[in-house]
Design a protein around this motif. Structure first.
Motif, short mmCIF file in Angstrom:
data_model
loop_
_atom_site.label_atom_id
_atom_site.label_comp_id
_atom_site.label_asym_id
_atom_site.label_seq_id
_atom_site.Cartn_x
_atom_site.Cartn_y
_atom_site.Cartn_z
N UNK A 24 0.77 -1.23 0.00
CA UNK A 24 0.00 0.00 0.00
C UNK A 24 0.80 1.28 0.00
N UNK A 25 2.15 1.22 -0.09
CA UNK A 25 2.95 2.44 -0.17
C UNK A 25 2.77 3.06 -1.56
N UNK A 26 2.57 4.37 -1.60
CA UNK A 26 2.20 5.03 -2.85
C UNK A 26 3.40 5.20 -3.80
N UNK A 27 4.48 5.76 -3.27
CA UNK A 27 5.63 6.05 -4.13
C UNK A 27 6.92 5.71 -3.38
N UNK A 28 7.15 4.41 -3.12
CA UNK A 28 8.28 4.03 -2.28
C UNK A 28 9.63 4.22 -2.99
N UNK A 29 10.62 4.62 -2.24
CA UNK A 29 11.98 4.72 -2.74
C UNK A 29 12.86 3.87 -1.82
N UNK A 89 10.53 7.31 1.28
CA UNK A 89 9.26 8.03 1.14
C UNK A 89 8.13 7.13 1.62
N UNK A 90 8.01 6.94 2.95
CA UNK A 90 7.05 5.97 3.47
C UNK A 90 5.62 6.49 3.49
N UNK A 91 5.08 6.81 2.33
CA UNK A 91 3.70 7.33 2.26
C UNK A 91 2.74 6.15 2.20
N UNK A 100 2.12 13.05 -4.59
CA UNK A 100 1.12 12.86 -3.53
C UNK A 100 0.97 14.15 -2.73
N UNK A 101 -0.25 14.62 -2.60
CA UNK A 101 -0.56 15.83 -1.84
C UNK A 101 -1.09 15.40 -0.47
N UNK A 107 -3.71 11.68 -4.74
CA UNK A 107 -2.65 11.13 -5.57
C UNK A 107 -2.74 11.81 -6.94
N UNK A 108 -1.68 12.48 -7.33
CA UNK A 108 -1.67 13.23 -8.60
C UNK A 108 -0.94 12.39 -9.65
N UNK A 109 -1.62 12.10 -10.74
CA UNK A 109 -1.06 11.30 -11.84
C UNK A 109 -0.84 12.23 -13.03
N UNK A 110 0.42 12.46 -13.37
CA UNK A 110 0.75 13.33 -14.49
C UNK A 110 1.06 12.48 -15.72
N UNK A 111 0.28 12.68 -16.78
CA UNK A 111 0.38 11.87 -17.99
C UNK A 111 0.95 12.70 -19.13
#
Length: 848
Positions: free
Chosen positions: A291-296, A312-314, A368-369, A375-379
């Protein structure tokens, strides 16, 4: 002494002059295998030639049935008589072993079962290859001077090899030097004065390496040397355990065993740049699943610690998804489960939509805001390509009408349309009768935002089916096999329809092996050779289970397929325990119909009831997860060994005859039947029936549901019997409950209304609810907390919460391949409804 067996693959005896041969007409064909005449390209009334004779021999030899093929001709005034003699092939029979073997015979038998080609067509080279492998095997087991000789005997086309083994003097372990005696003794089972079994020695080293990796010893190394002098082996084993590391994580809330499962260096036992990068990649995807959104992810090594860190533990609930794109894009309802949303799911779904619209190289980025949990998805869709010039390279003309249905120049380039074009062209060529057409579509490099397309077609040839020859089928009739073919004799045949035919035959379960070969003849004609190996038409299986209520439960299933050489299956099932004996004999049709005869004998202590009946059923699937069985049933119910007072059971002493229509429906979305952790099921059993004895109608309905959420499960069972004028249905048709699977504080089916003797008499309304939470302790062990509530009542109007039996308890579950082992302690929460205080429930395994 070795007996040499020379097999001649092809022998042609031609006693005529070549230039006369073309002028001679075939008068008659004599063949000792008349069923294979379709494979012979020589026809009566036609001219004979050496090429036809050669093709005859090749066709027959390709079947694999013959050791030798001989063709002779006899000249007469009005033509030539062609005599074909096919000598049957020989097969490998059982092997015999003699001599001083030196090793245990069970090891030898295991080797034979793996490498000896029992039952296959005999080949001298295969036998010699097997003997060589056997020699190497015995050398590995400690006998370097082994000598092997063999001879063969033949009987009824079966070859029986007799292997003579002289093992010679064995290698003895003279001494063992090692720097770690403790690990050596634990894993390597070779001691001094033992025969030097190299296979066992290497297996021990393999186990030791696995142990070191499992315990986080990395960069370990095990080296060994062997010195052989006069059949004495001197071993030196150097064990370098490497460095033991401990795995720690920062900001990563994932269970340790899951982290360890993703570490590539733990599996390889080595730490280097490639294993660290692969571990970071694996952890990234594991974090997405959690469930982490954008893990690094970053993996670092510090002396004896491995740190797996997420920068980035979001991991917060996403309340909104915002897609920033120049073109309209939407996410499906299936993916909009925010608590389990992963970046990879969004990326794959949006990419697929863009590719379908012609954007071949899209780019998608995420942000992520935290303020509004968005969750912002830029296409960035990139360029959109069109189809450029279409070049046709075909050996046959393609109709313009067909081309109009395919891709066109200046259309938006979509890969789906390319695949559709490929499929249409192949279908067209198969429909035109081409045997194996080849269609390729080459995509050239883009130029000026256009992609040139090159369509290459090689149609091949058309082949007419002269005949179908079936080999290997003994119990299954030829006409039954041919039912699965979509082609007939004399029609055009294609490769795809042959593959369909093969798949259908394999799907029946009749055959262990299916092989199709096309034997070409002259004038674009061919014979289809179908070689099959039949499965056994019967099977036997059994299962054993134990529980504290019924005792030992035994189930046996005897299944015979294709009874009377038709598409029927006969199945016999027996279920036996101390409380219940059941038997079923069922004949099921090729697809949906089945008929059953069944009996049941149940022991209720103060009485027994028996049931005998038969049913005719139709089964099927409404869609993939919903199955149904509709049955017409006739049942005879009878009570015996009655020790209940006469006035309480007077009506039940006469046999009851019932006829009814039963509907069974099951909707099942569980991820596993034995150990479900996710999903649910709904099972409904509806039975409108008529008692011929009492001249009364009744309707029996039972609905059971189960819901599973990881470690939590809820089971509900509700049943109701609808009657008129207070009619009491016969005891065998009533509801019973209680035992090791529901209302665990109760004994086997003893809950609910009772006779004066204290024995249950069943009821017309059933309600049981069970909840259980399972906590994973380690590996296959689970600790559970459960609670049950429910009972059986004379009627639904008697139902109340206060009259429900209530229990709760704890239990231990162990997963095994044969089913769960359960030990549970149930405590009575309401002594007014049931007298027992505590009860230990034990169950092992399952039965079908």
């Amino acid at each position: 002494m070795c007996y040499n067996f020379h097999m001649k693959k092809i022998v042609v005896l031609a006693f005529f002059i070549f230039f006369n041969l073309h002028a001679q007409i075939v008068k008659k064909i004599d063949f000792n295998q008349p069923s294979l005449l379709p494979l012979v390209p020589i026809n009566k009334g036609e001219k004979i030639s050496p090429s036809l004779i050669k093709q005859t021999i090749v066709n027959l030899y390709k079947t694999g049935l013959f050791y030798n093929v001989i063709v002779k001709t006899e000249e007469e005034k009005d033509g030539v008589i062609v005599k074909i003699e096919a000598i049957p092939a020989k097969y490998f029979g059982e092997i015999k072993t003699k001599g001083k073997i030196g090793i245990k015979k069970r090891r030898l038998k295991k080797f034979y079962s793996e490498f000896y080609p029992l039952g296959k067509v005999f080949r001298q080279e295969e036998l010699e290859n097997f003997v060589q492998k056997l020699k190497e095997k015995i050398k590995e087991l400690g006998y370097p001077d082994v000598k092997i000789d063999y001879k063969i005997t033949e009987k009824d086309n079966i070859v029986y090899p007799e292997i003579h083994i002289e093992s010679g003097k064995p290698l003895i372990v003279a001494s063992i030097k090692t720097n770690n005696k403790k690990l050596y003794k634990k894993f390597i089972k070779i001691k001094e004065k033992d025969i030097y079994n190299k296979e066992l020695f290497l297996h021990g080293i393999k186990k030791l390496k696995f142990y070191l990796r499992k315990n986080h010893y990395l960069n370990s190394n095990i080296a060994f040397k062997e010195h052989i002098v006069n059949h004495n082996v001197y071993l030196e084993v150097n064990i370098d355990k490497g460095t033991k590391f401990e795995i720690k994580s920062k900001n990563l809330n994932i269970e340790t065993d899951r982290i360890e499962g993703t570490c590539a260096f733990l599996k390889s036992g080595k730490i280097n740049d490639s294993t660290i990068k692969l571990t970071e990649k694996n952890l990234y995807f594991q974090a997405l699943k959690e469930g982490y959104c954008n893990p690094q992810i970053k993996v670092e090594i510090n002396k004896k610690y491995l740190f797996c860190e997420i920068e980035n533990p979001t991991k917060k609930k996403i309340e909104k998804i915002k897609i920033e794109s120049d073109i309209p894009l939407k996410l499906t309802k299936k993916i909009l489960n925010f608590n389990k949303l992963t970046k990879s799911d969004i990326y794959s779904e949006l990419s697929e939509q863009l590719v379908k619209k012609g954007y071949l190289k899209p780019s998608i980025k995420f942000d992520y805001n935290e303020i509004d949990k968005t969750l912002i998805v830029k296409v960035y869709q990139g360029k959109r390509y069109k189809i450029g010039k279409i070049t046709w390279n075909s050996d046959i003309p393609i109709p313009e009408k067909l081309k109009s249905m395919l891709i066109k120049e200046n259309e938006i380039f979509v890969k789906e349309k390319i695949f559709n074009t490929l499929s249409i062209l192949k279908s067209y060529l198969n429909g035109e009768g081409y045997f194996d057409p080849q269609v390729n579509i080459k995509i050239e490099k883009p130029s000026n935002e256009k992609i040139p397309v090159n369509i290459i077609i090689n149609a091949g040839e058309k082949i007419f089916l002269k005949d179908i020859v079936i080999l290997g089928s003994q119990k299954i009739k030829r006409e039954h096999i041919l039912k699965f073919a979509s082609f007939k004799q004399g029609a055009l045949i294609c490769k795809s329809c042959m593959e369909d035919f093969k798949n259908r035959l394999e799907f029946t379960g009749l055959f262990n092996k299916v092989e199709l070969n096309l034997v070409k003849q002259k004038d674009n004609q061919a014979v289809l050779l179908v070689k099959v190996k039949e499965n056994r038409l019967y099977s036997f299986s059994y299962a054993i289970g134990i529980n504290s209520d019924e005792g030992l439960r035994f189930t046996a299933k005897i299944k015979k397929r294709y009874l009377f050489n038709t598409f029927l299956t006969g199945t016999t099932i027996f279920r036996i325990s101390s409380k219940r004996r059941q038997g079923y004999f069922t004949i099921s049709g090729e697809k949906h119909f089945l008929s059953s005869v069944y009996f049941t004998l149940e022991d209720k202590d103060d009485y027994k009831f028996s049931r005998f009946g038969f049913s005719l059923s139709y089964r099927g699937d409404i869609f993939s997860r919903l199955r149904f069985v509709e049955s017409i049933e006739f049942t005879k119910n009878n009570l015996t060994n009655v020790r209940v007072p006469f006035e309480e059971i007077e009506k039940e002493l006469q046999p009851d005859y019932t006829i009814g229509f039963r509907s069974n429906l099951l909707y099942d979305r569980r991820n596993d039947i034995l150990f479900p952790t996710k999903g649910y099921f709904i099972r409904a059993n509806l039975f409108p029936a008529y008692s011929l004895t009492d001249d009364e109608f009744f309707f029996k309905a039972n609905i059971k549901t189960g819901f599973y959420f990881k470690n939590l499960e809820f089971i509900t069972n509700i049943g109701k019997i609808f009657t008129k004028n207070g009619y009491q249905v016969p005891i065998p048709q009533r509801f019973f409950t209680g035992g090791s699977t529901n209302l665990r504080i109760s004994s086997f089916e003893k809950a609910g209304p009772q006779f004066s003797t204290g024995v249950s008499k069943g009821g017309h309304f059933l309600f049981v609810f069970s909840g259980e939470y399972k906590y994973h302790i380690k590996n296959i062990y689970y600790l559970s907390i459960f609670a049950d509530i429910g009972n059986v009542w004379e009627d639904s109007s008697d139902f109340s919460f206060s009259s429900c039996i209530k229990d709760a308890g704890i239990g231990l579950t162990v997963k095994t391949p044969v089913g769960p082992i359960k030990i549970q302690l149930a405590h009575n929460l309401d002594k007014d409804t049931f007298p027992s205080n505590y009860k230990i429930v034990f169950s092992l395994g399952t039965t079908f």
